[in-house]
Design a protein around this motif. Structure first.
Motif, PDB file in Angstrom:
ATOM      1  N   ASN A  33       0.806  -1.230   0.000  1.00 50.51           N
ATOM      2  CA  ASN A  33       0.000   0.000   0.000  1.00 50.51           C
ATOM      3  C   ASN A  33       0.836   1.276   0.000  1.00 50.51           C
ATOM      4  O   ASN A  33       0.369   2.324  -0.439  1.00 50.51           O
ATOM      5  N   THR A  34       2.064   1.194   0.510  1.00 51.58           N
ATOM      6  CA  THR A  34       2.927   2.371   0.536  1.00 51.58           C
ATOM      7  C   THR A  34       3.952   2.338  -0.601  1.00 51.58           C
ATOM      8  O   THR A  34       4.812   3.212  -0.676  1.00 51.58           O
ATOM      9  N   SER A  35       3.871   1.320  -1.446  1.00 50.94           N
ATOM     10  CA  SER A  35       4.830   1.145  -2.558  1.00 50.94           C
ATOM     11  C   SER A  35       6.265   1.173  -2.051  1.00 50.94           C
ATOM     12  O   SER A  35       7.150   1.784  -2.651  1.00 50.94           O
ATOM     13  N   SER A  36       6.493   0.525  -0.911  1.00 43.40           N
ATOM     14  CA  SER A  36       7.816   0.490  -0.297  1.00 43.40           C
ATOM     15  C   SER A  36       8.556  -0.776  -0.705  1.00 43.40           C
ATOM     16  O   SER A  36       7.953  -1.735  -1.175  1.00 43.40           O
ATOM     17  N   ASP A  37       9.874  -0.768  -0.486  1.00 41.92           N
ATOM     18  CA  ASP A  37      10.687  -1.935  -0.808  1.00 41.92           C
ATOM     19  C   ASP A  37      10.775  -2.909   0.358  1.00 41.92           C
ATOM     20  O   ASP A  37      10.980  -4.108   0.169  1.00 41.92           O
ATOM     21  N   PHE A  82       8.810  10.863   1.791  1.00 43.64           N
ATOM     22  CA  PHE A  82       7.589  10.238   2.293  1.00 43.64           C
ATOM     23  C   PHE A  82       6.484  11.280   2.418  1.00 43.64           C
ATOM     24  O   PHE A  82       6.668  12.306   3.071  1.00 43.64           O
ATOM     25  N   SER A  83       5.353  10.999   1.805  1.00 38.00           N
ATOM     26  CA  SER A  83       4.212  11.907   1.891  1.00 38.00           C
ATOM     27  C   SER A  83       3.591  11.797   3.285  1.00 38.00           C
ATOM     28  O   SER A  83       3.731  10.764   3.950  1.00 38.00           O
ATOM     29  N   PRO A  84       2.882  12.839   3.718  1.00 40.80           N
ATOM     30  CA  PRO A  84       2.184  12.757   5.002  1.00 40.80           C
ATOM     31  C   PRO A  84       1.230  11.557   5.035  1.00 40.80           C
ATOM     32  O   PRO A  84       1.041  10.945   6.078  1.00 40.80           O
ATOM     33  N   GLU A  85       0.655  11.198   3.891  1.00 36.80           N
ATOM     34  CA  GLU A  85      -0.261  10.058   3.827  1.00 36.80           C
ATOM     35  C   GLU A  85       0.469   8.741   4.126  1.00 36.80           C
ATOM     36  O   GLU A  85      -0.037   7.897   4.863  1.00 36.80           O
ATOM     37  N   LYS A  86       1.666   8.556   3.587  1.00 31.79           N
ATOM     38  CA  LYS A  86       2.435   7.331   3.849  1.00 31.79           C
ATOM     39  C   LYS A  86       2.831   7.250   5.315  1.00 31.79           C
ATOM     40  O   LYS A  86       2.781   6.185   5.919  1.00 31.79           O
ATOM     41  N   ILE A  87       3.216   8.383   5.881  1.00 31.69           N
ATOM     42  CA  ILE A  87       3.585   8.419   7.302  1.00 31.69           C
ATOM     43  C   ILE A  87       2.368   8.069   8.154  1.00 31.69           C
ATOM     44  O   ILE A  87       2.448   7.260   9.080  1.00 31.69           O
ATOM     45  N   ALA A 141       1.605   4.331   8.031  1.00 31.50           N
ATOM     46  CA  ALA A 141       2.514   3.563   8.887  1.00 31.50           C
ATOM     47  C   ALA A 141       2.111   3.706  10.357  1.00 31.50           C
ATOM     48  O   ALA A 141       2.098   2.724  11.107  1.00 31.50           O
ATOM     49  N   GLU A 142       1.752   4.917  10.772  1.00 25.41           N
ATOM     50  CA  GLU A 142       1.354   5.141  12.165  1.00 25.41           C
ATOM     51  C   GLU A 142       0.044   4.425  12.487  1.00 25.41           C
ATOM     52  O   GLU A 142      -0.118   3.870  13.583  1.00 25.41           O
ATOM     53  N   GLN A 143      -0.891   4.401  11.553  1.00 23.24           N
ATOM     54  CA  GLN A 143      -2.162   3.703  11.780  1.00 23.24           C
ATOM     55  C   GLN A 143      -1.944   2.194  11.887  1.00 23.24           C
ATOM     56  O   GLN A 143      -2.564   1.533  12.718  1.00 23.24           O
ATOM     57  N   VAL A 144      -1.050   1.662  11.066  1.00 25.99           N
ATOM     58  CA  VAL A 144      -0.756   0.233  11.133  1.00 25.99           C
ATOM     59  C   VAL A 144      -0.073  -0.103  12.463  1.00 25.99           C
ATOM     60  O   VAL A 144      -0.365  -1.131  13.072  1.00 25.99           O
ATOM     61  N   ALA A 145       0.806   0.783  12.942  1.00 23.36           N
ATOM     62  CA  ALA A 145       1.463   0.555  14.236  1.00 23.36           C
ATOM     63  C   ALA A 145       0.431   0.472  15.355  1.00 23.36           C
ATOM     64  O   ALA A 145       0.521  -0.391  16.234  1.00 23.36           O
ATOM     65  N   ILE A 146      -0.580   1.324  15.305  1.00 22.32           N
ATOM     66  CA  ILE A 146      -1.653   1.291  16.311  1.00 22.32           C
ATOM     67  C   ILE A 146      -2.435  -0.010  16.182  1.00 22.32           C
ATOM     68  O   ILE A 146      -2.764  -0.662  17.181  1.00 22.32           O
ATOM     69  N   GLN A 147      -2.709  -0.410  14.960  1.00 20.66           N
ATOM     70  CA  GLN A 147      -3.427  -1.664  14.693  1.00 20.66           C
ATOM     71  C   GLN A 147      -2.626  -2.868  15.211  1.00 20.66           C
ATOM     72  O   GLN A 147      -3.200  -3.828  15.730  1.00 20.66           O
ATOM     73  N   LEU A 148      -1.300  -2.815  15.100  1.00 18.62           N
ATOM     74  CA  LEU A 148      -0.459  -3.929  15.525  1.00 18.62           C
ATOM     75  C   LEU A 148      -0.386  -4.072  17.045  1.00 18.62           C
ATOM     76  O   LEU A 148      -0.088  -5.156  17.545  1.00 18.62           O
ATOM     77  N   GLU A 149      -0.637  -2.989  17.783  1.00 16.40           N
ATOM     78  CA  GLU A 149      -0.577  -3.055  19.250  1.00 16.40           C
ATOM     79  C   GLU A 149      -1.404  -4.210  19.787  1.00 16.40           C
ATOM     80  O   GLU A 149      -0.925  -5.006  20.580  1.00 16.40           O
ATOM     81  N   SER A 150      -2.655  -4.297  19.346  1.00 22.04           N
ATOM     82  CA  SER A 150      -3.532  -5.353  19.861  1.00 22.04           C
ATOM     83  C   SER A 150      -3.127  -6.731  19.341  1.00 22.04           C
ATOM     84  O   SER A 150      -3.304  -7.728  20.030  1.00 22.04           O
TER      85      SER A 150
END
Length: 143
Positions: free
Chosen positions: A19-23, A122-127, A130-139
């Motif tokens: 989704n972030t087109s990252s390597d 990195f666009s603000p959207e990509k950042i 990543a932050e939203q996924v980190a929150i999702q990973l907490e649980s």
């Protein structure tokens, strides 16, 4: 934290990379005083999963220590030199976002890293992704 993390995490990591087109995308978890890369997507070799790192002054260590998102890209002029991070060196990443993953909402116990092998901004959207996924990973990691 357990050595075996829930398998749904791999799907989340793979999805974030696409989704972030990252390597590269990875989740490093603290095990005692060492960080270990438990989940990776886009790794150029399996060596990364055997890598153990002490949280230091690099990008990943700074995110873990401060509890804040840290990034290095073509626009940033910080102290975070890719060569100082063992994972970035091993994976030849030149730009990355490191986001802390909190345990019980207060203490970071893991770091999510999204990286690129080519210079980028990195666009603000990509950042934000990543932050939203980190929150999702907490649980998923600590739930």
């Amino acid at each position: 934290m357990h050595d075996e993390l829930p398998s749904g995490i791999q799907k989340v990591i793979d999805s974030l990379r696409l989704n972030t087109s990252s390597d590269f995308c990875g989740l490093a978890c603290l095990s005692g005083t060492m960080l270990r890369w438990k989940y990776t997507s886009g790794a150029s070799n399996e060596r990364v999963k055997r890598m153990e790192m002490r949280p230091g002054q690099d990008l990943v260590g700074t995110a873990l220590r401060t509890g804040r998102t840290v990034l290095t890209d073509v626009q940033s002029t910080g102290e975070h030199i890719p060569g100082r991070c063992p994972l970035m060196l091993a994976e030849r990443l030149v730009c990355a976002i490191a986001v802390p993953v909190f345990q019980d909402g207060s203490v970071p116990g893991a770091v999510l890293l999204v990286g690129s092998r080519l210079p980028c901004t990195f666009s603000p959207e990509k950042i934000r992704q990543a932050e939203q996924v980190a929150i999702q990973l907490e649980s998923k990691v600590y739930g």
